[in-house]
Design a protein around this motif. Structure first.
Motif, short mmCIF file in Angstrom:
data_model
loop_
_atom_site.label_atom_id
_atom_site.label_comp_id
_atom_site.label_asym_id
_atom_site.label_seq_id
_atom_site.Cartn_x
_atom_site.Cartn_y
_atom_site.Cartn_z
N PHE A 169 0.84 -1.20 0.00
CA PHE A 169 0.00 0.00 0.00
C PHE A 169 0.87 1.24 0.00
O PHE A 169 2.04 1.20 0.39
N ASN A 170 0.29 2.33 -0.46
CA ASN A 170 1.03 3.58 -0.55
C ASN A 170 0.09 4.74 -0.21
O ASN A 170 -0.90 4.96 -0.89
N ARG A 171 0.44 5.44 0.86
CA ARG A 171 -0.36 6.58 1.30
C ARG A 171 0.01 7.88 0.56
O ARG A 171 -0.65 8.89 0.72
N ASP A 172 1.10 7.86 -0.18
CA ASP A 172 1.68 9.10 -0.70
C ASP A 172 1.13 9.52 -2.06
O ASP A 172 1.80 10.21 -2.82
N GLU A 173 -0.07 9.07 -2.41
CA GLU A 173 -0.62 9.35 -3.73
C GLU A 173 -1.63 10.50 -3.68
O GLU A 173 -2.25 10.76 -2.65
N ALA A 174 -1.79 11.16 -4.81
CA ALA A 174 -2.84 12.18 -4.98
C ALA A 174 -3.41 12.02 -6.38
O ALA A 174 -2.69 11.65 -7.32
N LYS A 175 -4.71 12.26 -6.52
CA LYS A 175 -5.39 12.08 -7.81
C LYS A 175 -5.72 13.44 -8.43
O LYS A 175 -6.15 14.35 -7.72
N ILE A 176 -5.49 13.54 -9.74
CA ILE A 176 -5.82 14.77 -10.48
C ILE A 176 -6.72 14.38 -11.65
O ILE A 176 -6.42 13.42 -12.37
N SER A 177 -7.82 15.09 -11.83
CA SER A 177 -8.72 14.83 -12.95
C SER A 177 -8.85 16.09 -13.80
O SER A 177 -9.13 17.18 -13.28
N VAL A 178 -8.64 15.92 -15.10
CA VAL A 178 -8.85 17.00 -16.06
C VAL A 178 -10.21 16.72 -16.70
O VAL A 178 -10.39 15.71 -17.39
N LEU A 179 -11.18 17.59 -16.44
CA LEU A 179 -12.57 17.33 -16.83
C LEU A 179 -12.92 17.99 -18.16
O LEU A 179 -12.43 19.08 -18.49
N GLY A 180 -13.76 17.27 -18.93
CA GLY A 180 -14.30 17.84 -20.16
C GLY A 180 -13.29 18.13 -21.23
O GLY A 180 -13.36 19.16 -21.91
N VAL A 181 -12.31 17.23 -21.42
CA VAL A 181 -11.31 17.46 -22.48
C VAL A 181 -11.86 16.91 -23.80
O VAL A 181 -12.62 15.94 -23.82
N PRO A 182 -11.50 17.52 -24.93
CA PRO A 182 -11.95 17.00 -26.23
C PRO A 182 -11.43 15.58 -26.44
O PRO A 182 -10.24 15.31 -26.19
N ASP A 183 -12.29 14.69 -26.86
CA ASP A 183 -11.89 13.29 -27.06
C ASP A 183 -11.33 13.12 -28.47
O ASP A 183 -12.05 12.82 -29.42
N LYS A 184 -10.03 13.38 -28.60
CA LYS A 184 -9.39 13.27 -29.91
C LYS A 184 -7.95 12.79 -29.73
O LYS A 184 -7.40 12.86 -28.62
N PRO A 185 -7.31 12.29 -30.77
CA PRO A 185 -5.93 11.77 -30.64
C PRO A 185 -4.97 12.83 -30.09
O PRO A 185 -5.07 14.02 -30.43
N GLY A 186 -4.04 12.38 -29.26
CA GLY A 186 -3.00 13.26 -28.75
C GLY A 186 -3.31 13.93 -27.43
O GLY A 186 -2.46 14.64 -26.86
N ILE A 187 -4.54 13.72 -26.90
CA ILE A 187 -4.92 14.40 -25.66
C ILE A 187 -4.06 13.89 -24.48
O ILE A 187 -3.58 14.68 -23.67
N ALA A 188 -3.87 12.58 -24.41
CA ALA A 188 -3.08 12.01 -23.30
C ALA A 188 -1.67 12.60 -23.31
O ALA A 188 -1.13 12.98 -22.27
N TYR A 189 -1.09 12.67 -24.52
CA TYR A 189 0.26 13.23 -24.62
C TYR A 189 0.26 14.72 -24.25
O TYR A 189 1.17 15.20 -23.57
N HIS A 190 -0.75 15.43 -24.69
CA HIS A 190 -0.84 16.87 -24.42
C HIS A 190 -0.82 17.13 -22.90
O HIS A 190 -0.16 18.05 -22.41
N ILE A 191 -1.54 16.28 -22.16
CA ILE A 191 -1.62 16.44 -20.69
C ILE A 191 -0.36 15.90 -20.03
O ILE A 191 0.32 16.61 -19.28
N LEU A 192 -0.03 14.64 -20.32
CA LEU A 192 1.05 13.98 -19.58
C LEU A 192 2.43 14.37 -20.06
O LEU A 192 3.41 14.26 -19.33
N GLY A 193 2.53 14.85 -21.31
CA GLY A 193 3.83 15.32 -21.81
C GLY A 193 4.32 16.50 -20.99
O GLY A 193 5.49 16.57 -20.59
#
Length: 422
Positions: free
Chosen positions: A271-295
Motif C-alpha cells: 500500500f502507498n499513502r503518498d498518492e494524490a489524484k488529479i482529474s482534467v474534466l471535459g477534455v476534447p476526445d481526440k488523438p494526442g490528448i493524453a500526450y498533451h496532458i502527460l507530456g
C-alpha cells in the motif's frame, strides 16, 4: 569459501555500540572462511542533519552547482561510518580497510543527488580480499567522469551493495535492516502478517514499487538485471547467533519459481499513502490528448502512476491520473497555467486523500478470478474503488485514504495470508 556482501542500514550503524556489534558479526563471518565486503549507510539521522545545515544556508537553492555541493556534503556521512566500522573491525583483530566510492571506483553518471551506477572497478577490492582483509566500501556514493563525488538518492546504499555484489559475482548479498525480512504486508497495519521465507524477484520488484519500504526499488532492479541473490534479515539478532542459522534466516529474494511458490496465488499486500489524484474534466476526445496532458507533466519531472480515461460523451471525456502527493500542488498549477488554456478542458479537480492498495503474486498468472475476488472483498466492506491498474502479477486499486487499513486487513484475510505457508 564464498564471497559475501553485507549491507547495514543507518539504524544498525546508529551508535558506537551498534557499530561494534556489526564488526563482531562481520568478523564471525570472516573467521568462518568467507571473503567479506561490507557496505554501511551513514549513522542514522546523519544525512538529514547534514542536508539540514545546507538548507539553513540556502533554503531554496536548486541547480547543478548547488546539488554538486550537496553530494560532497552528504557523502561524508558514509565515509565516517565506513572508517568507524573498519576501526571497529581492527579492534576485533581483523585486517580491515575502508574505501570511499571514488577510491574503488564506483562510476556513475553526473545526475547529482540521484546518480545511477554505470560500472565498478573491483581490482583493488579483490587484491585486498586475497590478502585476507575485510573491505568496507561506502554506500550511497560514487564518482562521475569529471571526478565529482555523486550520491545515488535515498536508500542508495542498498543499490551500492547490490552493485558491488554483481560486479564481484558474490555468492549472496545480505541486507541487514531493522526488520527481520519481507512480510505479507506491514505488521503495523495487520498484526497477523507473516514473514515470507522466499519471495520471487518479480514480486519483490512490484512490492518495492507499490510502497513496500523494505528495499529501495533501484536495488531490486539491479539485483534482477544481474541475478544477484538477495537476503533481507535483521541486524538486531544477537551477533553471535549460529552462522548456519543466520544464513538461513530472513527472506531470500530468489529467481527460481519453485513449486511451493506457485501454490501462493497472492504473496503480499502493498500500500502507498503518498498518492494524490488529479482529474482534467471535459477534455476534447481526440488523438494526442493524453500526450498533451502527460507530456507537460513529464517535462516537469513529475512521475505519473495510475491513469484512467472515461468513455466519451458528446465528444468530451474526463482524464484522471495519480502523482506523488509532494508533486500534487506543482502539477495542478502546471496544468492550470500551461495545459488548461490550450486544451479547452472545463476544469481541473484533485484529491489528496487517496491511497493505493495492491495485491501481488506470481500465482496470479495461472489463476483466474483473483482481481474479481479483490473487488468483491472491497465491495463487501463498503469500499468504493476509484481507479484500477493491473499487470501480470499485480492488481492495484485507488481508494479513499480512510479505508486503507480496513482494505489491507480484509484482503490479507481473504487471500489466506494470515495462514502458515503450505
Amino acid at each position: 569459501m564464498a564471497l559475501i556482501v553485507h549491507k547495514y542500514g543507518g539504524t544498525s550503524m546508529g551508535s558506537t555500540e551498534r557499530i561494534r556489534n556489526v564488526a563482531k558479526r562481520v568478523a564471525k563471518w570472516a573467521r568462518a572462511g568467507h571473503q567479506m565486503v561490507v557496505v554501511p549507510s551513514a549513522m542514522s539521522g546523519e544525512t538529514n542533519r547534514l542536508l539540514g545545515l545546507a538548507k539553513e544556508l540556502a533554503p531554496s537553492k536548486v541547480d547543478d552547482d548547488h546539488n554538486r555541493e550537496l553530494d560532497m556534503l552528504a557523502a561524508t556521512g558514509e565515509q565516517a561510518s565506513s572508517a568507524l566500522l573498519a576501526i571497529a573491525l581492527q579492534a576485533e583483530g581483523m585486517q580491515a580497510v575502508s574505501y570511499a566510492g571514488w577510491q574503488v571506483q564506483v562510476r556513475t553518471d553526473s545526475a547529482f543527488t540521484k546518480a545511477r551506477i554505470e560500472s565498478i572497478d573491483d581490482e583493488r577490492v579483490r587484491a585486498d580480499l586475497e590478502a585476507g582483509r575485510v573491505v568496507v566500501i561506502t554506500g550511497f556514493q560514487g564518482v562521475d567522469d569529471a571526478g565529482n563525488i555523486t550520491t545515488l538518492g535515498r536508500g542508495g546504499s542498498d543499490t551500492s551493495a547490490v552493485a558491488v555484489a554483481a560486479a564481484m559475482k558474490a555468492h549472496e548479498c545480505l541486507i541487514y535492516t531493522d526488520v527481520d525480512g519481507v512480510y505479507t504486508t506491514d505488521p503495523r497495519v495487520e498484526p497477523d502478517a507473516r514473514r515470507l521465507s522466499t519471495v520471487s524477484f518479480e514480486e519483490m520488484l512490484e512490492m518495492a514499487s507499490l510502497g513496500s519500504k523494505v528495499l529501495q526499488i533501484r536495488s531490486v532492479e539491479f539485483a534482477g538485471k544481474y541475478k544477484v541473490p538477495l537476503r533481507v534479515l535483521s541486524s538486531f539478532t544477537p551477533w553471535d547467533i549460529d552462522i548456519q542459522e543466520e544464513a538461513r534466516s530472513g527472506t531470500l529474494i530468489t529467481f527460481e519459481e519453485d513449486e511451493n511458490m506457485e501454490q501462493a496465488v497472492v504473496s503480499g499486500i502493498a500500500f502507498n499513502r503518498d498518492e494524490a489524484k488529479i482529474s482534467v474534466l471535459g477534455v476534447p476526445d481526440k488523438p494526442g490528448i493524453a500526450y498533451h496532458i502527460l507530456g507537460a507533466v513529464a517535462d516537469a519531472n513529475v512521475e505519473v502512476d495510475v491513469i484512467i480515461q472515461n468513455l466519451s460523451k458528446d465528444g468530451r471525456t474526463d482524464f484522471s491520473f495519480t502523482v506523488h502527493r509532494n508533486d500534487y500542488a506543482k502539477t495542478v498549477d502546471l496544468l492550470k497555467e500551461k495545459v488548461l488554456p490550450t486544451l479547452g478542458a472545463s476544469d481541473i479537480v484533485g484529491d489528496t486523500k487517496i491511497c493505493k492498495v495492491s495485491i501481488v503474486g506470481i500465482g496470479m498468472r495461472s489463476h483466474v478470478g483473483v482481481a474479481s475476488k479483490m473487488f468483491r472483498v472491497l465491495s463487501e466492506e463498503g469500499i468504493n474503488i476509484q481507479m484500477i491498474s493491473t499487470s501480470e502479477i499485480k492488481t492495484s486499486v485507488v481508494i479513499d485514504e480512510k479505508y486503507m487499513e480496513l482494505a489491507v486487513r480484509a484482503l490479507h484475510k481473504a487471500f489466506d495470508l494470515d495462514q502458515p505457508a503450505a
